[in-house]
Write a protein that holds these residues in place. Structure first.
Motif, PDB file in Angstrom:
ATOM      1  N   ASN A 208      -0.805  -0.693   5.264  1.00  0.00           N
ATOM      2  CA  ASN A 208      -0.197  -1.648   6.192  1.00  0.00           C
ATOM      3  C   ASN A 208      -0.024  -1.030   7.578  1.00  0.00           C
ATOM      4  OD1 ASN A 208       0.033  -3.728   4.354  1.00  0.00           O
ATOM      5  ND2 ASN A 208       2.127  -3.218   3.763  1.00  0.00           N
ATOM      6  N   LEU A 209       0.526   0.180   7.616  1.00  0.00           N
ATOM      7  CA  LEU A 209       0.812   0.829   8.890  1.00  0.00           C
ATOM      8  C   LEU A 209      -0.468   1.252   9.602  1.00  0.00           C
ATOM      9  CD1 LEU A 209       3.932   2.951   7.874  1.00  0.00           C
ATOM     10  CD2 LEU A 209       3.880   0.894   9.285  1.00  0.00           C
ATOM     11  N   LEU A 210      -1.460   1.697   8.841  1.00  0.00           N
ATOM     12  CA  LEU A 210      -2.744   2.046   9.457  1.00  0.00           C
ATOM     13  C   LEU A 210      -3.370   0.815  10.117  1.00  0.00           C
ATOM     14  CD1 LEU A 210      -4.329   4.375   6.739  1.00  0.00           C
ATOM     15  CD2 LEU A 210      -3.644   5.046   9.052  1.00  0.00           C
ATOM     16  N   ASP A 211      -3.272  -0.320   9.439  1.00  0.00           N
ATOM     17  CA  ASP A 211      -3.842  -1.551   9.986  1.00  0.00           C
ATOM     18  C   ASP A 211      -3.092  -2.031  11.223  1.00  0.00           C
ATOM     19  OD1 ASP A 211      -5.800  -1.622   8.080  1.00  0.00           O
ATOM     20  OD2 ASP A 211      -4.710  -2.927   6.719  1.00  0.00           O
ATOM     21  N   MET A 212      -1.849  -1.550  11.395  1.00  0.00           N
ATOM     22  CA  MET A 212      -1.077  -1.883  12.589  1.00  0.00           C
ATOM     23  C   MET A 212      -1.161  -0.783  13.637  1.00  0.00           C
ATOM     24  SD  MET A 212       2.342  -3.828  11.181  1.00  0.00           S
ATOM     25  CE  MET A 212       2.818  -2.546  10.021  1.00  0.00           C
ATOM     26  N   SER A 213      -2.127   0.154  13.418  1.00  0.00           N
ATOM     27  CA  SER A 213      -2.403   1.233  14.370  1.00  0.00           C
ATOM     28  C   SER A 213      -1.235   2.201  14.538  1.00  0.00           C
ATOM     29  CB  SER A 213      -2.797   0.650  15.746  1.00  0.00           C
ATOM     30  OG  SER A 213      -3.947  -0.165  15.628  1.00  0.00           O
ATOM     31  N   ALA A 214      -0.446   2.362  13.498  1.00  0.00           N
ATOM     32  CA  ALA A 214       0.644   3.339  13.552  1.00  0.00           C
ATOM     33  C   ALA A 214       0.068   4.745  13.507  1.00  0.00           C
ATOM     34  CB  ALA A 214       1.600   3.128  12.378  1.00  0.00           C
ATOM     35  N   GLY A 215       0.768   5.698  14.104  1.00  0.00           N
ATOM     36  CA  GLY A 215       0.323   7.078  14.120  1.00  0.00           C
ATOM     37  C   GLY A 215       0.553   7.755  12.781  1.00  0.00           C
ATOM     38  N   VAL A 216      -0.220   8.798  12.514  1.00  0.00           N
ATOM     39  CA  VAL A 216      -0.105   9.509  11.245  1.00  0.00           C
ATOM     40  C   VAL A 216       1.291  10.107  11.079  1.00  0.00           C
ATOM     41  CG1 VAL A 216      -0.934  11.512   9.935  1.00  0.00           C
ATOM     42  CG2 VAL A 216      -2.567   9.998  11.079  1.00  0.00           C
ATOM     43  N   GLY A 217       1.859  10.635  12.166  1.00  0.00           N
ATOM     44  CA  GLY A 217       3.201  11.206  12.103  1.00  0.00           C
ATOM     45  C   GLY A 217       4.241  10.168  11.729  1.00  0.00           C
ATOM     46  N   GLU A 218       4.132   8.986  12.316  1.00  0.00           N
ATOM     47  CA  GLU A 218       5.070   7.893  12.016  1.00  0.00           C
ATOM     48  C   GLU A 218       4.951   7.470  10.564  1.00  0.00           C
ATOM     49  OE1 GLU A 218       5.731   3.165  13.165  1.00  0.00           O
ATOM     50  OE2 GLU A 218       4.407   4.420  14.385  1.00  0.00           O
TER      51      GLU A 218
ATOM     52  N   GLY B   9       7.136   9.552   3.526  1.00  0.00           N
ATOM     53  CA  GLY B   9       7.457  10.839   2.903  1.00  0.00           C
ATOM     54  C   GLY B   9       6.230  11.585   2.422  1.00  0.00           C
ATOM     55  N   LEU B  10       5.037  11.068   2.732  1.00  0.00           N
ATOM     56  CA  LEU B  10       3.796  11.730   2.343  1.00  0.00           C
ATOM     57  C   LEU B  10       3.372  12.742   3.407  1.00  0.00           C
ATOM     58  CD1 LEU B  10       1.772   8.628   1.083  1.00  0.00           C
ATOM     59  CD2 LEU B  10       2.998  10.307  -0.307  1.00  0.00           C
ATOM     60  N   SER B  11       2.527  13.675   3.017  1.00  0.00           N
ATOM     61  CA  SER B  11       2.039  14.664   3.971  1.00  0.00           C
ATOM     62  C   SER B  11       0.998  14.035   4.888  1.00  0.00           C
ATOM     63  CB  SER B  11       1.417  15.856   3.240  1.00  0.00           C
ATOM     64  OG  SER B  11       0.209  15.472   2.594  1.00  0.00           O
ATOM     65  N   ARG B  12       0.821  14.628   6.041  1.00  0.00           N
ATOM     66  CA  ARG B  12      -0.188  14.130   6.982  1.00  0.00           C
ATOM     67  C   ARG B  12      -1.582  14.223   6.370  1.00  0.00           C
ATOM     68  NH1 ARG B  12       1.963  14.309  12.448  1.00  0.00           N
ATOM     69  NH2 ARG B  12      -0.148  14.522  13.272  1.00  0.00           N
ATOM     70  N   GLN B  13      -1.835  15.301   5.595  1.00  0.00           N
ATOM     71  CA  GLN B  13      -3.150  15.479   4.975  1.00  0.00           C
ATOM     72  C   GLN B  13      -3.450  14.336   4.000  1.00  0.00           C
ATOM     73  OE1 GLN B  13      -0.832  17.829   5.275  1.00  0.00           O
ATOM     74  NE2 GLN B  13      -1.828  19.220   6.730  1.00  0.00           N
ATOM     75  N   THR B  14      -2.417  13.929   3.238  1.00  0.00           N
ATOM     76  CA  THR B  14      -2.595  12.823   2.293  1.00  0.00           C
ATOM     77  C   THR B  14      -2.920  11.533   3.038  1.00  0.00           C
ATOM     78  OG1 THR B  14      -1.094  13.796   0.672  1.00  0.00           O
ATOM     79  CG2 THR B  14      -1.464  11.420   0.521  1.00  0.00           C
ATOM     80  N   ILE B  15      -2.230  11.303   4.132  1.00  0.00           N
ATOM     81  CA  ILE B  15      -2.471  10.080   4.917  1.00  0.00           C
ATOM     82  C   ILE B  15      -3.868  10.090   5.517  1.00  0.00           C
ATOM     83  CG2 ILE B  15      -1.713   8.778   6.943  1.00  0.00           C
ATOM     84  CD1 ILE B  15       1.143   9.908   6.252  1.00  0.00           C
ATOM     85  N   TYR B  16      -4.319  11.250   5.985  1.00  0.00           N
ATOM     86  CA  TYR B  16      -5.678  11.351   6.512  1.00  0.00           C
ATOM     87  C   TYR B  16      -6.705  11.012   5.422  1.00  0.00           C
ATOM     88  CZ  TYR B  16      -4.324  13.573  10.947  1.00  0.00           C
ATOM     89  OH  TYR B  16      -3.794  13.828  12.191  1.00  0.00           O
ATOM     90  N   ARG B  17      -6.463  11.511   4.195  1.00  0.00           N
ATOM     91  CA  ARG B  17      -7.406  11.237   3.103  1.00  0.00           C
ATOM     92  C   ARG B  17      -7.442   9.748   2.766  1.00  0.00           C
ATOM     93  NH1 ARG B  17      -5.340  16.169   0.939  1.00  0.00           N
ATOM     94  NH2 ARG B  17      -3.903  15.022  -0.434  1.00  0.00           N
ATOM     95  N   ILE B  18      -6.268   9.125   2.755  1.00  0.00           N
ATOM     96  CA  ILE B  18      -6.232   7.685   2.490  1.00  0.00           C
ATOM     97  C   ILE B  18      -6.937   6.917   3.597  1.00  0.00           C
ATOM     98  CG2 ILE B  18      -4.709   5.675   2.283  1.00  0.00           C
ATOM     99  CD1 ILE B  18      -2.649   7.536   0.975  1.00  0.00           C
ATOM    100  N   ARG B  19      -6.670   7.312   4.832  1.00  0.00           N
ATOM    101  CA  ARG B  19      -7.275   6.632   5.979  1.00  0.00           C
ATOM    102  C   ARG B  19      -8.798   6.700   5.925  1.00  0.00           C
ATOM    103  NH1 ARG B  19      -7.172   9.618  11.601  1.00  0.00           N
ATOM    104  NH2 ARG B  19      -8.740  10.759  10.387  1.00  0.00           N
ATOM    105  N   ASP B  20      -9.311   7.859   5.542  1.00  0.00           N
ATOM    106  CA  ASP B  20     -10.759   8.074   5.579  1.00  0.00           C
ATOM    107  C   ASP B  20     -11.488   7.494   4.378  1.00  0.00           C
ATOM    108  OD1 ASP B  20     -10.388   9.410   7.963  1.00  0.00           O
ATOM    109  OD2 ASP B  20     -10.343  11.403   7.042  1.00  0.00           O
ATOM    110  N   ASP B  21     -10.762   7.260   3.267  1.00  0.00           N
ATOM    111  CA  ASP B  21     -11.440   6.742   2.069  1.00  0.00           C
ATOM    112  C   ASP B  21     -10.441   6.019   1.177  1.00  0.00           C
ATOM    113  OD1 ASP B  21     -13.065   6.174  -0.066  1.00  0.00           O
ATOM    114  OD2 ASP B  21     -13.917   8.195  -0.237  1.00  0.00           O
ATOM    115  N   ARG B  22     -10.177   4.758   1.492  1.00  0.00           N
ATOM    116  CA  ARG B  22      -9.194   3.992   0.716  1.00  0.00           C
ATOM    117  C   ARG B  22      -9.673   3.733  -0.701  1.00  0.00           C
ATOM    118  NH1 ARG B  22      -6.543  -0.568   4.794  1.00  0.00           N
ATOM    119  NH2 ARG B  22      -6.337   0.789   6.613  1.00  0.00           N
ATOM    120  N   ALA B  23     -10.978   3.531  -0.869  1.00  0.00           N
ATOM    121  CA  ALA B  23     -11.505   3.263  -2.201  1.00  0.00           C
ATOM    122  C   ALA B  23     -11.254   4.438  -3.138  1.00  0.00           C
ATOM    123  CB  ALA B  23     -12.997   2.948  -2.135  1.00  0.00           C
ATOM    124  N   SER B  24     -11.408   5.651  -2.639  1.00  0.00           N
ATOM    125  CA  SER B  24     -11.156   6.833  -3.471  1.00  0.00           C
ATOM    126  C   SER B  24      -9.676   6.952  -3.813  1.00  0.00           C
ATOM    127  CB  SER B  24     -11.630   8.102  -2.759  1.00  0.00           C
ATOM    128  OG  SER B  24     -13.030   8.135  -2.673  1.00  0.00           O
TER     129      SER B  24
END
Length: 212
Positions: free
Chosen positions: A171-181, A187-202
């Motif tokens: 939801n937040l990625l689709d609203m262009s929220a920053g990874v830090g926000e 409560g997830l790590s930035r690395q986890t968010i990057y992985r989700i952002r880059d490959d939602r299907a995985s």
């Protein structure tokens, strides 16, 4: 005047307490909690849910309805728009935890009304679009998980996120929220968010592998 928090969870790994904790951490003083468990926001309108329909009975003029985001009210464009406008007509203020949005019917200025109504429409459309995107990612994730299962019984590392957290991240990625926000909100790590952002299907496949 009361502040009523409404929560909705549709899967077993989502919790009402997580949503309430987020609201209280954002500074909301909650007088009452109303919650629906195991209810889809796509197929079931708020007024048709066991607890959601109670909101129409208990909320009075001057009360505040707090939700984590508009998708808790629903993931159907028409239903969300109609619900918010009906509560505003009754004098109820609607506030969201994510993004700190406020919707009320106090303004009489036509320009402000137009901006408010446009924002409501945009948020309702985003809620439905996110639901459709997540559903598509789930289909892709399940297909990928089945393909992997045909090759190996190894499920891989257990995901560090729940489906509720994945939904919030998307939801937040689709609203262009920053990874830090997003990290601060979920409560997830930035690395986890990057992985989700880059490959939602995985990410969906990982949850499917663990039947989450």
């Amino acid at each position: 005047m009361a502040t009523v928090f409404y929560a909705r969870v549709s899967t077993k790994d989502q919790t009402i307490e997580h949503q309430r904790t987020q609201a209280e951490a954002a500074g909301f003083k909650i007088d009452r909690v109303v919650a629906d468990h195991g209810v889809s926001g796509i197929s079931t309108c708020l007024a048709d849910r066991p607890e959601g329909k109670r909101l129409f009975d208990i909320l009075r003029k001057g009360d505040t309805l707090v939700v984590r985001w508009v998708d808790r009210l629903g993931r159907n464009y028409s239903d969300v728009c109609d619900t918010i406008r009906e509560f505003m007509r009754r004098g109820v203020v609607i506030r969201t935890v994510i993004n700190g949005l406020t919707f009320d019917g106090a303004t009489k200025d036509p320009m402000q009304q137009a901006v408010r109504d446009a924002l409501i429409a945009f948020m309702a459309a985003t809620a439905q679009a996110n639901a459709e995107a997540i559903k598509e990612a789930q289909r892709g994730g399940i297909a990928l998980a089945k393909a992997n299962e045909a090759e190996t019984k190894y499920r891989g590392r257990k995901p560090s996120f729940t489906r509720d957290q994945l939904s919030t991240v998307c939801n937040l990625l689709d609203m262009s929220a920053g990874v830090g926000e997003i990290a601060a909100t979920t409560g997830l790590s930035r690395q986890t968010i990057y992985r989700i952002r880059d490959d939602r299907a995985s990410a969906e496949a990982a949850l499917a592998n663990w039947a989450a």
